[in-house]
Scaffold this motif. Structure first.
Motif, PDB file in Angstrom:
ATOM      1  N   ALA A  85       0.918  -1.342   0.037  1.00 24.45           N
ATOM      2  CA  ALA A  85       0.089   0.117   0.012  1.00 24.45           C
ATOM      3  C   ALA A  85       0.789   1.124   0.013  1.00 24.45           C
ATOM      4  O   ALA A  85       0.329   2.119  -0.421  1.00 24.45           O
ATOM      5  CB  ALA A  85      -0.865   0.103   1.250  1.00 24.45           C
ATOM      6  N   SER A 142      -6.579  -4.103  -4.098  1.00 23.30           N
ATOM      7  CA  SER A 142      -6.985  -3.086  -3.210  1.00 23.30           C
ATOM      8  C   SER A 142      -6.147  -2.175  -2.379  1.00 23.30           C
ATOM      9  O   SER A 142      -5.981  -1.046  -2.422  1.00 23.30           O
ATOM     10  CB  SER A 142      -7.876  -3.909  -2.020  1.00 23.30           C
ATOM     11  N   ILE A 193      -5.283   2.020  -3.045  1.00 25.29           N
ATOM     12  CA  ILE A 193      -5.070   2.778  -1.861  1.00 25.29           C
ATOM     13  C   ILE A 193      -3.864   3.762  -2.219  1.00 25.29           C
ATOM     14  O   ILE A 193      -3.436   5.137  -2.081  1.00 25.29           O
ATOM     15  CB  ILE A 193      -4.704   2.147  -0.431  1.00 25.29           C
ATOM     16  N   SER A 249      -3.322   7.920  -3.003  1.00 24.48           N
ATOM     17  CA  SER A 249      -2.523   8.637  -2.498  1.00 24.48           C
ATOM     18  C   SER A 249      -1.575   9.432  -3.065  1.00 24.48           C
ATOM     19  O   SER A 249      -1.317  10.430  -2.772  1.00 24.48           O
ATOM     20  CB  SER A 249      -1.969   7.862  -0.887  1.00 24.48           C
TER      21      SER A 249
END
Length: 177
Positions: free
Chosen positions: A132, A161, A165, A169
């Motif tokens: 992430a 997923s 993210i 960002s």
């Protein structure tokens, strides 16, 4: 002369070749005009350590022209790039990875990792953080692929997923600047 880890060496040569080829052809691509296709390509390039910097810059430029929706295309590209890493780690390099893990120095290094950090739950948590974050994802994906309890579909859904993210960002930071 027989090479001890030929697949790993070939992978490294492949990464270096990709960077060189991209460096040669990138001025002719005009990535900023490719919209979603450019974001998809940037996503594929983002997952590899040697091309993360240029892919991030491409995503930032594309986000300026296309807005946050470009992140979905980039996320799908990231998923494709990580799928290559999963195949490489689980199917192509696994025999050499296990052989490397049996080396005395590697065993010594691995034995210093606390037992709690070697559990599947810890591997999944650390992998999720690494994937992430807006950094290259190879280590996180390889670590996640070592969790044998996860099926390929579950791995890919989790990776997508987490990438969404991370990409959103980057895009939001780029638009804030």
């Amino acid at each position: 002369m027989k090479l001890r880890y030929p697949k790993i060496i070939l992978s490294i040569i492949g990464y270096i070749s990709a960077v060189v080829i991209y460096g040669i052809i990138s001025p002719f691509l005009h990535i900023e005009r490719l919209d979603h296709i450019g974001a998809f390509l940037a996503g594929i390039l983002y997952v590899y350590t040697l091309t993360t910097g240029s892919a991030t810059l491409m995503l930032i430029d594309l986000a300026k022209f296309n807005g946050p929706i470009i992140g979905i295309s980039a996320g799908l590209g990231l998923l494709i790039g990580d799928s290559f890493i999963l195949i490489l780690a689980r199917e192509v390099l696994s025999d050499e990875i296990y052989l490397l893990a049996e080396e005395r120095d590697v065993k010594s290094l691995l034995s210093r990792i606390p037992a709690l950090m070697r559990t599947n739950q810890s591997k999944v948590i650390l992998s999720c953080i690494l994937i992430a974050l807006p950094i290259p994802t190879e280590l996180g994906v390889v670590l996640l692929s070592s969790v044998k309890d996860l099926r390929k579909a579950e791995l890919l859904a989790l990776i997508l997923s987490l990438h969404l993210i991370g990409v959103f960002s980057i895009i939001m930071l780029a638009q804030a600047i």
